[in-house]
Motif scaffolding. Structure first.
Motif, PDB file in Angstrom:
ATOM      1  N   HIS A  30       0.826  -1.212   0.000  1.00  0.00           N
ATOM      2  CA  HIS A  30       0.000   0.000   0.000  1.00  0.00           C
ATOM      3  C   HIS A  30       0.859   1.260   0.000  1.00  0.00           C
ATOM      4  N   HIS A  31       1.902   1.268   0.832  1.00  0.00           N
ATOM      5  CA  HIS A  31       2.721   2.477   0.984  1.00  0.00           C
ATOM      6  C   HIS A  31       3.488   2.787  -0.289  1.00  0.00           C
TER       7      HIS A  31
ATOM      8  N   GLU B 289      -7.134  15.861  -6.611  1.00  0.00           N
ATOM      9  CA  GLU B 289      -6.337  14.780  -7.196  1.00  0.00           C
ATOM     10  C   GLU B 289      -5.857  13.808  -6.124  1.00  0.00           C
ATOM     11  N   VAL B 290      -5.396  14.344  -4.992  1.00  0.00           N
ATOM     12  CA  VAL B 290      -4.961  13.485  -3.895  1.00  0.00           C
ATOM     13  C   VAL B 290      -6.148  12.725  -3.322  1.00  0.00           C
ATOM     14  N   ARG B 291      -7.263  13.409  -3.175  1.00  0.00           N
ATOM     15  CA  ARG B 291      -8.460  12.742  -2.658  1.00  0.00           C
ATOM     16  C   ARG B 291      -8.860  11.578  -3.565  1.00  0.00           C
ATOM     17  N   THR B 292      -8.756  11.778  -4.874  1.00  0.00           N
ATOM     18  CA  THR B 292      -9.104  10.711  -5.812  1.00  0.00           C
ATOM     19  C   THR B 292      -8.181   9.507  -5.640  1.00  0.00           C
TER      20      THR B 292
ATOM     21  N   SER C  98      -7.840   4.070  -4.179  1.00  0.00           N
ATOM     22  CA  SER C  98      -7.006   3.056  -3.512  1.00  0.00           C
ATOM     23  C   SER C  98      -7.813   2.318  -2.454  1.00  0.00           C
ATOM     24  N   LEU C  99      -8.575   3.057  -1.648  1.00  0.00           N
ATOM     25  CA  LEU C  99      -9.397   2.408  -0.629  1.00  0.00           C
ATOM     26  C   LEU C  99     -10.463   1.536  -1.283  1.00  0.00           C
TER      27      LEU C  99
ATOM     28  N   ARG D  40     -14.999   1.132  -8.304  1.00  0.00           N
ATOM     29  CA  ARG D  40     -14.263   2.344  -8.648  1.00  0.00           C
ATOM     30  C   ARG D  40     -12.770   2.244  -8.306  1.00  0.00           C
ATOM     31  N   GLY D  41     -12.328   1.085  -7.851  1.00  0.00           N
ATOM     32  CA  GLY D  41     -10.915   0.886  -7.577  1.00  0.00           C
ATOM     33  C   GLY D  41     -10.088   0.894  -8.834  1.00  0.00           C
ATOM     34  N   TYR D  42      -8.776   1.032  -8.665  1.00  0.00           N
ATOM     35  CA  TYR D  42      -7.877   1.108  -9.814  1.00  0.00           C
ATOM     36  C   TYR D  42      -7.948  -0.144 -10.685  1.00  0.00           C
ATOM     37  N   CYS D  43      -8.220  -1.284 -10.086  1.00  0.00           N
ATOM     38  CA  CYS D  43      -8.335  -2.537 -10.842  1.00  0.00           C
ATOM     39  C   CYS D  43      -9.778  -3.035 -10.863  1.00  0.00           C
ATOM     40  N   ARG D  44     -10.708  -2.102 -10.631  1.00  0.00           N
ATOM     41  CA  ARG D  44     -12.143  -2.393 -10.625  1.00  0.00           C
ATOM     42  C   ARG D  44     -12.523  -3.412  -9.561  1.00  0.00           C
TER      43      ARG D  44
END
Length: 725
Positions: free
Chosen positions: A91-92, A116-119, A124-125, A133-137
């Motif tokens: 994660h980090h 942008e940071v909030r997105t 990520s969460l 809505r995650g980066y990998c759906r």
């Protein structure tokens, strides 16, 4: 009398420590950016553990709380053109790279958090929670985080599995003439993994700009590093491979940054790979919101001593000491980050109807639609739009009897001449006049920077090819000298390359071609003879090509090279010396994905085969005079089987014989027979018949080898039994 000469390593190995003067002269903007990243990553991870404690994270939550100094210190100096990949505890690393991408000019911990940071935090969460809505759906979850636009190429749940791919990213950077680098993160447990050590060697031999970043958090789950290795200073591994190496306190983000800057200068100057070992400590157990001491493998006193060296506390102390920020500024930044995570959580969560006060659940609208389950396992083949598909009957160029192995080399030469992105790698392919069989004859002299002879390390160079494919600028063709070697590289072939497109959301292309050969009948025995089709057909993501003649080889290889999915091209040594109709000059046609070929037409029985067994089937039918449909599959994977041709034939003949050469235990025909009977059961007059080899793998003994494999005689016997001839 014996003499002894003390030897010294060819590469430097240093321990770097940041001094008070380093802290005093560090750019305030750098310190503010690192502080902001550590605050946001720490707060993000604490919220993840909170959700995990409530049962809202499905699967593991491998937090990196305590280890942020290593990731932030190393990544803050990278650009979006530089790539990283990481481990299951990533994660980090992912957040540091993503935050650096959306805020390339730095971060101010006292400022309002930007959209942008909030997105980045929201997506990520959402990914860790498995949401659409995650980066990998939602497919990647905690362990498979990817955002290629930011240079975050994917965290990895297989220990050590990402290192070979990172070498592939580095190769692409070097080949493209950029000074971009690749950084791969893994832990003390992975440093003894074969794929990692293989990649050390390959990267050093090829002087690739890749940094092997070892997060030595002292424990592989519960096993202490001193129990697992005789040299717990893990950066010492670099000396054996002539890799410049640094050891540094990973709880000190500035020290990590300074070490990384030195490593970056080394790599950007073309001097090859680097190793950075950072000593860090995860404040929690391997997984979840509990300390390691709760499981008995660490003491509370040990945890207390490491927490005194918290990277967040250290950088906060120096920022306050230098009057860059006040303690109140930092407290407000932490509170602001915590409030932001609550707001993001409120977007994704809702109260449980009728539940306890404060009890929450994931909003139904946030989950992926269940119809998405298989979407993106393979591509939609849109890359074939406009391709020139030509079957032999429609070919207008000159055809002649051609030796099979000659067209193997010639079509690859033609594609390399017309496509600068193709790179071929494998053992001995640059020597011996085209490798052990001549498949790359003449190509090494013509394309010396794209015909790459590799060390004997299939896991490393297959994974390197996988990294090249994921990077997307080049198209790798990887040769395994024998198909059995896929087991040596099984992690990269099946866990990594085959799953990558689907695992990371379904959009990323993986244009990877694996060439290998079946060598039954050559006397090479059990470990050099297998037919891998039956294994690959069970592996999601792969397309499988099996050419039986020179004309088909050209068209099918062209299609494999155009395809944006990983394709294994299986060849047979029995075919290499044979001749058949093939092109003389025109090597630019394609054969369509999912189209079989009829080699004989008849009404009594449908015979299905592939590779050299197609010719054996023809011989058997001609010998007996059987009135048979012979179908040459050409494409063997689940998504590419030509069910129209197979079904049309079965509805005519009502009988099926599947003929293959190899062992029954890894039989491709077993899967195919099961699928046929479920699709066409009502049309069958008898059970599906099969010809296979024996249960055992072929032996060295000539007579035992022959007894273990199927050829014309076995097909003749089976046809005679079926037809009563």
């Amino acid at each position: 009398m014996t003499t002894h000469k003390k030897l010294t390593a060819a590469s430097p190995w240093v321990e770097l420590t940041a001094t008070t003067k380093d802290w005093d002269t560090a750019d305030p903007a750098l310190l503010e950016t690192m502080l902001a990243q550590i605050i946001w990553i720490r707060t993000f991870e604490e919220y993840v553990l909170e959700l995990a404690g409530k049962g809202l994270i499905h699967g593991p939550a491998h937090s990196s709380i305590g280890q942020e100094g290593g990731a932030v210190g190393s990544i803050v100096g990278l650009t979006s053109a530089d790539s990283i990949n990481g481990s299951h505890r990533g994660h980090h690393q992912f957040l540091a790279k993503a935050l650096g991408h959306v805020a390339p000019d730095g971060l101010d911990p006292t400022a309002e958090i930007s959209p942008e940071v909030r997105t980045v935090l929201t997506r990520s969460l959402a990914e860790i929670c498995g949401l659409a809505r995650g980066y990998c759906r939602g497919r990647g979850g905690s362990m498979h985080l990817q955002w290629k636009e930011a240079g975050a190429m994917g965290t990895n749940a297989i220990v050590g599995g990402g290192a070979p791919q990172a070498a592939g990213f580095a190769w692409s950077n070097k080949q493209a003439g950029t000074d971009a680098v690749s950084v791969t993160y893994f832990g003390d447990g992975a440093v003894n993994i074969g794929s990692v050590l293989e990649t050390f060697n390959l990267a050093a031999a090829w002087k690739l700009p890749v940094c092997f970043f070892i997060e030595n958090n002292q424990y592989a789950v519960s096993t202490h590093v001193e129990e697992a290795t005789g040299e717990p200073r893990l950066s010492a591994r670099g000396l054996g491979f002539n890799i410049a190496s640094w050891k540094v306190d990973g709880m000190d983000p500035l020290a990590v940054h300074l070490a990384t800057q030195e490593a970056l200068a080394h790599m950007r100057a073309g001097k090859g790979p680097t190793i950075i070992e950072v000593d860090v400590y995860r404040f929690f157990h391997q997984n979840g919101p509990f300390p390691g001491s709760a499981f008995g493998y660490r003491t509370k006193e040990e945890e207390k001593q490491w927490k005194k060296r918290d990277p967040l506390a250290l950088i906060s102390e120096h920022v306050v000491r230098r009057s860059i920020l006040t303690a109140d500024d930092i407290d407000k930044a932490v509170a602001r980050a915590a409030a932001m995570m609550r707001e993001i959580g409120d977007e994704l969560l809702e109260p449980v109807p009728g539940g306890r006060p404060g009890q929450q659940q994931i909003k139904a609208s946030e989950w992926p639609d269940v119809s998405f389950v298989d979407v993106g396992l393979r591509g939609d083949l849109s890359e074939f739009d406009g391709a020139r598909f030509v079957e032999p009957a429609d070919f207008t160029g000159e055809l002649a009897d051609r030796k099979f192995i000659d067209v193997v080399a010639e079509v690859m030469g033609r594609r390399m001449a017309t496509d600068d992105s193709i790179v071929v790698m494998g053992e001995d392919i640059h020597r011996l006049n085209g490798g052990t069989n001549g498949a790359t004859r003449g190509l090494s002299a013509e394309y010396p920077d794209r015909i790459l002879g590799t060390p004997i390390s299939e896991n490393a160079f297959a994974g390197l090819g996988g990294g090249i494919a994921l990077d997307g600028r080049y198209k790798p063709v990887v040769e395994f000298m024998y198909a059995d070697f896929m087991w040596v590289a099984a992690d990269q072939i099946f866990n990594q390359i085959g799953k990558a497109r689907h695992m990371f959301g379904g959009d990323s292309t993986v244009p990877f071609v694996l060439r290998s050969k079946v060598a039954m009948g050559t006397g090479y025995g059990s470990q050099h003879s297998m037919d891998p089709a039956g294994v690959f057909v069970t592996a999601p993501g792969w397309r499988i090509v099996a050419p039986s003649n020179p004309y088909d080889y050209v068209g099918l290889m062209n299609s494999a090279l155009l395809c944006n999915d990983p394709v294994v091209v299986i060849e047979h040594v029995d075919l290499y010396a044979t001749t058949g109709q093939g092109p003389v000059e025109d090597y630019d046609y394609f054969l369509p994905v999912g189209k079989a070929a009829r080699r004989r037409t008849g009404d009594d029985i449908t015979i299905i085969s592939y590779l050299s067994m197609v010719n054996h089937c023809i011989e058997a039918v001609d010998e007996l005079g059987t009135d048979a449909d012979i179908i040459d599959l050409r494409w063997l994977d689940k998504a590419s089987i030509d069910w129209d041709t197979i079904g049309e034939s079965i509805k005519k003949t009502n009988n099926v014989l599947i003929a293959e050469q190899g062992a029954s235990g890894t039989s491709y025909g077993a899967w195919l027979a099961d699928e046929i009977q479920r699709r066409f059961f009502d049309w069958l007059d008898q059970p599906i018949q099969r010809v296979t080899g024996a249960e055992a793998s072929p032996s060295i003994s000539k007579v035992l080898e022959r007894a273990a494999i199927a050829r014309t005689e076995e097909i003749v016997a089976k046809l005679a039994q079926i037809t009563g001839a």
